[in-house]
Design a protein around this motif. Sequence first.
Motif, short mmCIF file in Angstrom:
data_model
loop_
_atom_site.label_atom_id
_atom_site.label_comp_id
_atom_site.label_asym_id
_atom_site.label_seq_id
_atom_site.Cartn_x
_atom_site.Cartn_y
_atom_site.Cartn_z
N PRO A 1 6.03 -8.27 -10.28
CA PRO A 1 4.97 -8.94 -9.01
C PRO A 1 3.71 -8.19 -9.76
O PRO A 1 3.69 -6.96 -10.28
N ASP B 1 10.42 -5.62 -4.20
CA ASP B 1 10.79 -5.88 -5.37
C ASP B 1 11.88 -5.16 -5.86
O ASP B 1 12.26 -3.82 -5.62
N ARG C 1 3.05 -5.19 -4.95
CA ARG C 1 4.26 -5.25 -4.24
C ARG C 1 4.26 -4.14 -3.24
O ARG C 1 3.65 -2.99 -3.20
N LEU D 1 1.66 -12.56 -8.52
CA LEU D 1 2.94 -12.60 -7.71
C LEU D 1 2.68 -11.39 -6.85
O LEU D 1 2.49 -10.17 -7.12
N LEU D 2 3.12 -11.72 -5.35
CA LEU D 2 3.02 -10.64 -4.30
C LEU D 2 4.28 -10.70 -3.85
O LEU D 2 4.61 -11.90 -3.16
N THR D 3 4.88 -9.70 -3.73
CA THR D 3 6.20 -9.75 -2.94
C THR D 3 6.10 -8.45 -2.10
O THR D 3 5.78 -7.18 -2.33
N LEU E 1 11.68 -10.20 -4.35
CA LEU E 1 11.81 -10.66 -5.63
C LEU E 1 13.15 -10.17 -6.15
O LEU E 1 13.22 -8.90 -6.15
#
Length: 179
Positions: free
Chosen positions: A146, A135, A149, A130-132, A106
């Motif tokens: 997110p 970050d 993260r 949202l999954l990252t 992200l």
Amino acid sequence: MSQKVLLSSKEIHIILHRLACQLLENHLDFKDTVLVGVQPRGTFLAERLTKILKEDYKVKNVNLGLLDITFYRDDFRRGDKTLEANTTSINFLVEDKKVVFIDDVLYTGRSIRAALTAIQSFGRPAEIELLTLIDRRFSRHLPIQPNYRGRQVDVINEEKVKVLWKENDGEDVVYLIDN
């Protein structure tokens, strides 16, 4: 150009299992939840998490889709380089489902903004998360954060985060590259 290892293969393995556990905690049987990997680089993370959920945690109902955002990007016609589209593969409706976008890094938030627009073609989700894996703080152009993260890193704009996946690049590693 110098590069520093941000995450080793072992650290990535641990983080992926932690993220899978966090998803399990919040979505239990995944009956009303779908995972959507943002093309191109989010697909490797999404596929790996899906495999962990199914094989290690015995979750049977994990729906995984891959979303191409190329034509929804706000910089689509701005650069000299021609953008090449990827494949969208969503074989389910997202209507009234909880959608978890999965992307590797992200950065500005613009890719996720494009994904928010693109997913509307498949129905109206009840909720989007949202999954990252990474970050990047201090570089957002849009107010997007997110829910999950892997690692938060402070990176200045001249530096680049590069995520390599064993399936595509031959090794699992995350580098911080200084131009």
